[in-house]
Design a protein around this motif. Structure first.
Motif, mmCIF file in Angstrom:
data_model
loop_
_atom_site.group_PDB
_atom_site.id
_atom_site.type_symbol
_atom_site.label_atom_id
_atom_site.label_comp_id
_atom_site.label_asym_id
_atom_site.label_seq_id
_atom_site.Cartn_x
_atom_site.Cartn_y
_atom_site.Cartn_z
ATOM 1 N N TYR A 117 0.843 -1.201 0.000
ATOM 2 C CA TYR A 117 0.000 0.000 0.000
ATOM 3 C C TYR A 117 0.878 1.252 0.000
ATOM 4 C CZ TYR A 117 -4.632 -2.060 0.617
ATOM 5 O OH TYR A 117 -5.817 -2.719 0.401
ATOM 6 N N VAL A 158 -9.830 4.595 -0.697
ATOM 7 C CA VAL A 158 -9.391 3.216 -0.910
ATOM 8 C C VAL A 158 -9.710 2.344 0.299
ATOM 9 C CG1 VAL A 158 -7.357 1.738 -1.127
ATOM 10 C CG2 VAL A 158 -7.601 3.735 -2.592
ATOM 11 N N VAL A 159 -9.318 2.804 1.484
ATOM 12 C CA VAL A 159 -9.460 1.983 2.694
ATOM 13 C C VAL A 159 -10.932 1.816 3.084
ATOM 14 C CG1 VAL A 159 -8.912 1.832 5.142
ATOM 15 C CG2 VAL A 159 -7.167 2.603 3.522
ATOM 16 N N GLY A 208 -12.853 0.182 0.066
ATOM 17 C CA GLY A 208 -12.422 -1.203 -0.131
ATOM 18 C C GLY A 208 -12.994 -2.133 0.910
ATOM 19 N N ARG A 209 -12.997 -1.693 2.172
ATOM 20 C CA ARG A 209 -13.504 -2.563 3.242
ATOM 21 C C ARG A 209 -15.022 -2.680 3.193
ATOM 22 N NH1 ARG A 209 -12.527 -7.117 5.689
ATOM 23 N NH2 ARG A 209 -13.580 -7.256 7.705
ATOM 24 N N MET A 223 -10.064 -6.689 1.219
ATOM 25 C CA MET A 223 -10.522 -5.447 0.609
ATOM 26 C C MET A 223 -11.045 -5.758 -0.786
ATOM 27 S SD MET A 223 -9.534 -3.036 2.877
ATOM 28 C CE MET A 223 -9.071 -1.505 2.078
ATOM 29 N N GLY A 276 -13.211 -0.119 -3.381
ATOM 30 C CA GLY A 276 -12.193 0.919 -3.291
ATOM 31 C C GLY A 276 -12.316 1.928 -4.424
#
Length: 269
Positions: A26, A62-63, A66-67, A94, A99
């Motif tokens: 990452y 993204v985080v 994604g989750r 993810m 994301g």
């Protein structure tokens, strides 16, 4: 068949502090996007320091996206049974498609803050993304994640704990297509000014196609299996709207004028 490389998923251990290779991937993705973005910052009328702000928005997208996407697309039953499971990031992963939605929302907020057109910004961002995608697939490979389907090709790998059968190294296929090939295509295409929306559309089309193709070599997610026709996976299903949206965006971009982007030093082919 080849033995799976024995790589410790922990890159650095300092007492109780452990830095995993997956986390470093990452970092590689965000640092590369920051560095490449700074080289082209004046294309958007931004200062190089503004790229760090853009990456902060992108990292949150993204985080969080994604989750949340993983919970909705790949673990909905678990999420409904226990909503707090979404915070157990060590259990499950993810989702790229989640994301992507998170990044698009972050791009919308950043564009409004800096007075940019949305697709002007996404065209700028698209070539910065594939290095991170490729790095993430290397992280998957190191963690023995995303096992491939059983095969007898000479480069088949025996995944640990999966019965001793040779399997496609599907995460490496994705590294090559989503990382190396996609970056090369988008970076070269974006060297010269394009109609607004063109680069974004090409990103959606090429990623969707590459993901759809690579899923034929990747073991379906065990909690889902094939979701239709005895061969369609969730990854393929989620990639189809990307391809269609990309094609629509390309058609729409033909109505737009070419963006007057200035090439930065080092941008020549």
């Amino acid at each position: 068949m080849l033995a799976y490389p024995d790589i410790d998923p922990v890159a650095v251990a300092l007492g109780p502090l452990k830095v995993h290779w997956y986390g470093l991937m990452y970092v590689i993705g965000f640092v590369s996007a920051w560095w490449l973005g700074r080289r082209r910052a004046d294309r958007l009328g931004l200062k190089p320091d503004d790229i760090g702000d853009m990456l902060f928005y992108g990292a949150l997208g993204v985080v969080l996206g994604g989750r949340i996407g993983y919970a909705l697309f790949y673990g909905l039953d678990r999420f409904l049974d226990n909503p707090l499971w979404i915070f157990q990031v060590w259990d499950g992963g993810m989702s790229f498609h989640g994301g992507l939605l998170g990044v698009l929302l972050a791009a919308l907020l950043f564009a409004r803050k800096h007075g940019l057109a949305f697709f002007q910004l996404t065209d700028f961002i698209a070539p910065l993304v594939p290095i991170g995608l490729g790095a993430g697939r290397i992280g998957n490979f190191i963690n023995h994640e995303l096992p491939g389907r059983v095969t007898d090709v000479p480069w088949a790998l025996v995944f640990p704990g999966m019965g001793g059968q040779g399997r496609h190294p599907s995460s490496l296929y994705q590294f090559f297509l989503e990382g190396v090939v996609l970056f090369t295509l988008l970076w070269l295409i974006s060297l010269t000014p394009r109609r607004r929306g063109c680069v974004s559309g090409l990103f959606l089309i090429f990623y969707g196609l590459f993901r759809f193709l690579s899923e034929f070599f990747r073991q379906p997610d065990p909690q889902l299996g094939f979701i239709a026709f005895g061969w369609l996976t969730m990854g393929q299903l989620l990639s189809l709207p990307m391809i269609l949206a990309g094609a629509g965006l390309i058609l729409w971009s033909r109505r737009n004028a070419v963006d007057d982007a200035r090439a930065m030093p080092g941008d020549t082919a």
